[in-house]
Design an enzyme around this catalytic site. Structure first.
Site, mmCIF file in Angstrom:
data_model
loop_
_atom_site.group_PDB
_atom_site.id
_atom_site.type_symbol
_atom_site.label_atom_id
_atom_site.label_comp_id
_atom_site.label_asym_id
_atom_site.label_seq_id
_atom_site.Cartn_x
_atom_site.Cartn_y
_atom_site.Cartn_z
ATOM 1 N N ASP A 65 1.103 -0.959 -0.216
ATOM 2 C CA ASP A 65 -0.181 0.020 -0.056
ATOM 3 C C ASP A 65 0.841 1.166 0.000
ATOM 4 O OD1 ASP A 65 -2.431 1.463 0.153
ATOM 5 O OD2 ASP A 65 -2.074 1.764 2.169
ATOM 6 N N ASP A 68 2.747 1.103 -3.745
ATOM 7 C CA ASP A 68 1.884 1.543 -4.989
ATOM 8 C C ASP A 68 2.170 3.040 -5.014
ATOM 9 O OD1 ASP A 68 0.137 2.267 -2.892
ATOM 10 O OD2 ASP A 68 -1.396 1.019 -3.815
ATOM 11 N N ASP A 86 -6.881 2.023 -5.489
ATOM 12 C CA ASP A 86 -6.276 2.008 -4.427
ATOM 13 C C ASP A 86 -7.321 2.413 -3.205
ATOM 14 O OD1 ASP A 86 -3.961 2.066 -2.696
ATOM 15 O OD2 ASP A 86 -4.448 3.973 -2.306
ATOM 16 N N ASP A 90 -8.009 -1.094 -0.918
ATOM 17 C CA ASP A 90 -7.868 -0.792 0.560
ATOM 18 C C ASP A 90 -9.014 -1.183 1.465
ATOM 19 O OD1 ASP A 90 -5.295 -0.037 -0.001
ATOM 20 O OD2 ASP A 90 -5.732 2.113 0.490
#
Length: 192
Positions: A65, A68, A86, A90
């Site tokens: 995380d 990226d 993203d 998440d």
């Protein structure tokens, strides 16, 4: 709470790790999907009795995380869809990680409350930003703090500290609820 650390990582990671990964041909989306896959493995590992893998999966998923975004910034490939992807992955990753904790024996009721408020923290940020209110760093427990707590809990699970984990999960639920309230108050003050 980890805003200063996040700013430091965001200033260093794109210039070092992000550039190196980009030069190696790694894309931000590949890292996003890798983080999602690692999170998806967490409940499976617990189900298969491989509890020892849980801390590593949480740690690696959290690392993906961070990376990226670093690769996206280093490569100049920050896009609206990348941001959306993203955020969505998440939330799914969070669900997998909380599911893993419940399967590992943490009180399922408390875990689901903590997950619900954790999702609301993210929703409050998204809705606030939709209203043009800066939301980064607002509240006690953003996603990075929750991942750190889940990592610590996974280590305690290895020591069979379920009572402690149940208490910590209850604290996560309370802190996430408090974060939703803090963000709501922030939005109210910002838009009048």
């Amino acid at each position: 709470m980890l805003g200063k650390l996040r700013k430091f990582v965001n200033s260093v990671a794109p210039t070092t790790v992000g550039k190196a990964l980009y030069k190696a041909g790694v894309t931000p989306d590949e890292l996003t999907y890798t983080g999602l896959a690692l999170s998806a493995l967490a409940p499976l590992a617990v189900y298969l009795g491989k509890l020892i893998m849980l801390p590593f999966l949480i740690l690696l998923a959290g690392l993906m995380d961070v990376l990226d975004g670093a690769v996206a910034r280093a490569s100049g490939r920050t896009t609206a869809f990348g941001s959306y992807l993203d955020s969505v992955t998440d939330r799914v990753s969070d669900a997998f990680l909380f599911l893993a904790m419940a399967l590992a024996g943490v009180n399922q009721y408390i875990t689901m409350i903590a997950l619900a408020f954790s999702l609301m923290v993210s929703y409050a940020r998204a809705k606030g930003e939709l209203l043009n209110v800066r939301m980064e760093g607002i509240g006690l427990v953003e996603r990075s703090e929750r991942l750190i707590i889940l990592f610590v809990m996974s280590l305690l699970l290895l020591l069979r500290q379920l009572l402690v984990d149940n208490i910590i999960m209850a604290v996560v639920a309370v802190l996430a609820a408090a974060t939703v309230i803090q963000r709501s108050v922030h939005v109210k003050r910002s838009i009048g």
